[in-house]
Design a protein around this motif. Structure first.
Motif, short mmCIF file in Angstrom:
data_model
loop_
_atom_site.label_atom_id
_atom_site.label_comp_id
_atom_site.label_asym_id
_atom_site.label_seq_id
_atom_site.Cartn_x
_atom_site.Cartn_y
_atom_site.Cartn_z
N MET A 1 -0.25 11.68 2.95
CA MET A 1 -0.05 10.53 3.18
C MET A 1 0.34 9.37 2.82
N GLY A 2 -0.04 10.49 1.32
CA GLY A 2 0.27 8.53 0.45
C GLY A 2 1.85 9.11 -0.04
N LYS A 3 2.06 10.25 -0.30
CA LYS A 3 3.47 10.66 -0.60
C LYS A 3 4.83 10.16 0.53
N TYR A 4 4.20 10.58 2.03
CA TYR A 4 4.71 10.43 2.73
C TYR A 4 5.10 8.73 2.71
N GLY A 5 4.19 8.03 2.53
CA GLY A 5 4.09 6.29 2.87
C GLY A 5 5.29 6.33 1.75
N ALA B 1 0.83 -1.16 -0.11
CA ALA B 1 0.01 0.20 -0.07
C ALA B 1 1.09 1.32 -0.13
N MET B 2 1.83 1.53 0.79
CA MET B 2 3.05 2.33 0.96
C MET B 2 3.67 2.89 -0.49
N ALA B 3 4.07 1.51 -1.04
CA ALA B 3 4.68 1.61 -2.70
C ALA B 3 3.79 2.32 -3.44
N CYS B 4 2.32 1.71 -3.02
CA CYS B 4 1.26 2.84 -4.20
C CYS B 4 0.56 4.16 -3.57
N GLY B 5 1.15 4.72 -2.76
CA GLY B 5 0.73 5.62 -2.81
C GLY B 5 -0.41 5.61 -1.51
N LEU B 6 -0.52 4.80 -0.76
CA LEU B 6 -2.46 4.90 -0.64
C LEU B 6 -2.07 5.13 1.21
N VAL C 1 5.46 -0.06 11.07
CA VAL C 1 5.11 0.96 9.69
C VAL C 1 4.75 1.58 9.67
N ILE C 2 3.80 2.15 10.86
CA ILE C 2 2.75 3.60 10.74
C ILE C 2 3.57 4.81 11.59
N ASP C 3 3.50 6.00 10.90
CA ASP C 3 4.46 6.92 11.52
C ASP C 3 3.14 7.94 11.97
N GLU C 4 1.82 7.56 12.52
CA GLU C 4 0.75 8.16 13.40
C GLU C 4 0.61 9.84 12.59
N GLY C 5 -0.70 9.06 11.97
CA GLY C 5 -1.02 10.42 11.03
C GLY C 5 -0.22 11.11 10.34
N ARG C 6 0.69 10.38 9.28
CA ARG C 6 2.05 11.16 7.97
C ARG C 6 1.61 10.15 7.33
N ASN C 7 1.51 8.47 7.38
CA ASN C 7 1.15 7.90 6.53
C ASN C 7 -0.47 6.74 6.57
#
Length: 377
Positions: free
Chosen positions: A348-352, A294-299, A312-318
Motif C-alpha cells: 500500500m505504501g509503495k502504491y501511495g 502520508a502517501m509521500a512517506c509511503g504509509l 485520494v484513496i484507491d480502496e485497498g491499494r493505498n
C-alpha cells in the motif's frame, strides 16, 4: 504576467504557524515565479519582515486588524494581471472594486459557499465577478455548484500537493535512517507506530482512535499511537477537550504519546518513523493535506468517509476508507488488519508513493494553476 496570491487573515506566509493554505501558497509561488512575477500578500508576524523577497517571490504583509482595507489600498496602487484570492469569496466584490481590470481567480478550501456563510445575493455576485473558481476537492466543488448551478462552468478541482523531496519512505536509505533516529529519540525502537497528525479537536476524531486502543492492544500489544498536534495551529494551550484526550491516553502510558504543535518543516521525519497513518475526521473534511504527506512517506492510510478525503484513496491499494466513521471498532478492525501484515503495509505504501509522485507533486499543482491563470476564455 504579474500575479498576486492573497492568503487569508488567519496565519502568515510562509507557514511558520502551520496552515494548509499557507503551506500551499509558499510551495507553489516559487514554481510559478519561474515564469511570472509573483507576490504573496498575507498578515504580519513578529518573526517576519513586513516586506521581503525569497526564492524569486515578493512577500508583502499587512497587520491583521487592517488586513482587508490594506489589501484594497495595495491593489489600487499596484497593477496585477491575475489576482488569486484564497478562501474568502465574500471579499471578492470589495477587492475587485480596487482592481477591476485584473483577472480574478478564487480558490476554495472549505465550505465557504454554505448558507450560514454567504447569502444567495453574495454568492451570485462573487461567482459573476471571478473568472474561475478552483477547489481542493470535487466535494468542495459540489458544495458550490449544488447551491449555485450557474457556477458549473467556472468550478475546477485542483488538488493540493506535497514536497516529495522532503519525505522518505522506509524502503529508502534515508527513510530507514530517519525511522531509526526518531524512534530512538522517542523510545519506540521495536514497536508498531500508528500516526495521527492534526488539530486536537473533536471534529478531527482523535478521541475515537483512543477508544479503539483496547481492541488494537488485544491483538498487537506492542503498538503505540502517536498524536501530533495541538488545539489550534501553533497554540499548545490545553483546553477541556485536549485535557480529556490526555486523560484517555494516560490509561495506556506505554502505548500512547502526544507531541504538541510541530513546525511543518519538521513533520516529514515524524511520518518517517510510522507504520500506518490514520485520519479520523468526523466533519465534512474538504480533503486534509495529511493524506498527501502520508502517501509521500509511503504509509498506508486509513481515513474516514467524510468530505473529500476518499477522493485520494484507491480502496485497498493505498488505503482504506472507514464508512462507519463514528465507530472505534471500525478503525480498530482496519488498523489490526494492516498490523497483521507487513507485506500489505509495504504494498500500500509503495502504491501511495507512486500515486503522489504521479498526481500530487507541487510541480503538478503549480502547472494546473498556471493553466487556470493563463486560460483567457
Amino acid at each position: 504576467m504579474k500575479i498576486a496570491l492573497i492568503a487569508t487573515e488567519k496565519l502568515p506566509v510562509p507557514a511558520i504557524k502551520g496552515g494548509a493554505i499557507q503551506i500551499y501558497l509558499d510551495a507553489i509561488a516559487p514554481l510559478i515565479a519561474q515564469k511570472h512575477d509573483v507576490t504573496i500578500l498575507s498578515i504580519t508576524h513578529q518573526d517576519l519582515p513586513d516586506q521581503e523577497t525569497r526564492n524569486g517571490v515578493q512577500y508583502i504583509r499587512f497587520a491583521e486588524s487592517e488586513y482587508l482595507s490594506s489589501l484594497g489600498a495595495h491593489l489600487k496602487n499596484v497593477k496585477y494581471d491575475v489576482i488569486h484570492l484564497c478562501n474568502r469569496p465574500a471579499w471578492v466584490p470589495v477587492l475587485q472594486a480596487a482592481a477591476p481590470n485584473a483577472r480574478w481567480i478564487l480558490s476554495v478550501h472549505n465550505e465557504m459557499f454554505a448558507v450560514e456563510k454567504m447569502s444567495d445575493e453574495e454568492g451570485k455576485a462573487c461567482i459573476a465577478a471571478v473568472s474561475q473558481i478552483v477547489t481542493v476537492s470535487d466535494y468542495i466543488g459540489r458544495t458550490i455548484t449544488d447551491r449555485f448551478p450557474q457556477a458549473k462552468g467556472k468550478v475546477k478541482t485542483v488538488y493540493s500537493g506535497v514536497d516529495l523531496k522532503t519525505y522518505f519512505p522506509d524502503w529508502t536509505t534515508e527513510g530507514r535512517r530517519l525511522k531509526e533516529k526518531v524512534r530512538s529519540e522517542l523510545n519506540l525502537k521495536n514497536q508498531k507506530v500508528i500516526l495521527f497528525v492534526g488539530r486536537l479537536s473533536k471534529v478531527k476524531g482523535p478521541h475515537i482512535l483512543l477508544q479503539a486502543m483496547p481492541e488494537i492492544l488485544k491483538k498487537h500489544p506492542d503498538t503505540v499511537m502517536v498524536f501530533i498536534g495541538s488545539k489550534w495551529f501553533g497554540d499548545n494551550e490545553v483546553n477541556n477537550y485536549v485535557r480529556h484526550l490526555y486523560t484517555l491516553g494516560a490509561m495506556y502510558p506505554e502505548n500512547v504519546q502526544f507531541i504538541q504543535f510541530v513546525q511543518p518543516k519538521n513533520i516529514p521525519t515524524l511520518y518517517a518513523m510510522s507504520d500506518i497513518f490514520v485520519c479520523s475526521s468526523q466533519w465534512q473534511e474538504p480533503l486534509a493535506r495529511v493524506h498527501y504527506e502520508a502517501m509521500a512517506c509511503g504509509l498506508p492510510i486509513i481515513t474516514s468517509n467524510r468530505g473529500g478525503n476518499p477522493e485520494v484513496i484507491d480502496e485497498g491499494r493505498n488505503g482504506k476508507v472507514i464508512k462507519d466513521f463514528e465507530n472505534p471498532d471500525a478503525y480498530a478492525e482496519a488498523i489490526i488488519s494492516l498490523l497483521d501484515s507487513a507485506g500489505k503495509r509495504n504494498d500500500m505504501g509503495k502504491y501511495g508513493r507512486a500515486k503522489v509522485e504521479r498526481d500530487f507533486s507541487w510541480s503538478n499543482v503549480s502547472g494546473n494553476l498556471l493553466s487556470v491563470y493563463e486560460n483567457r476564455r
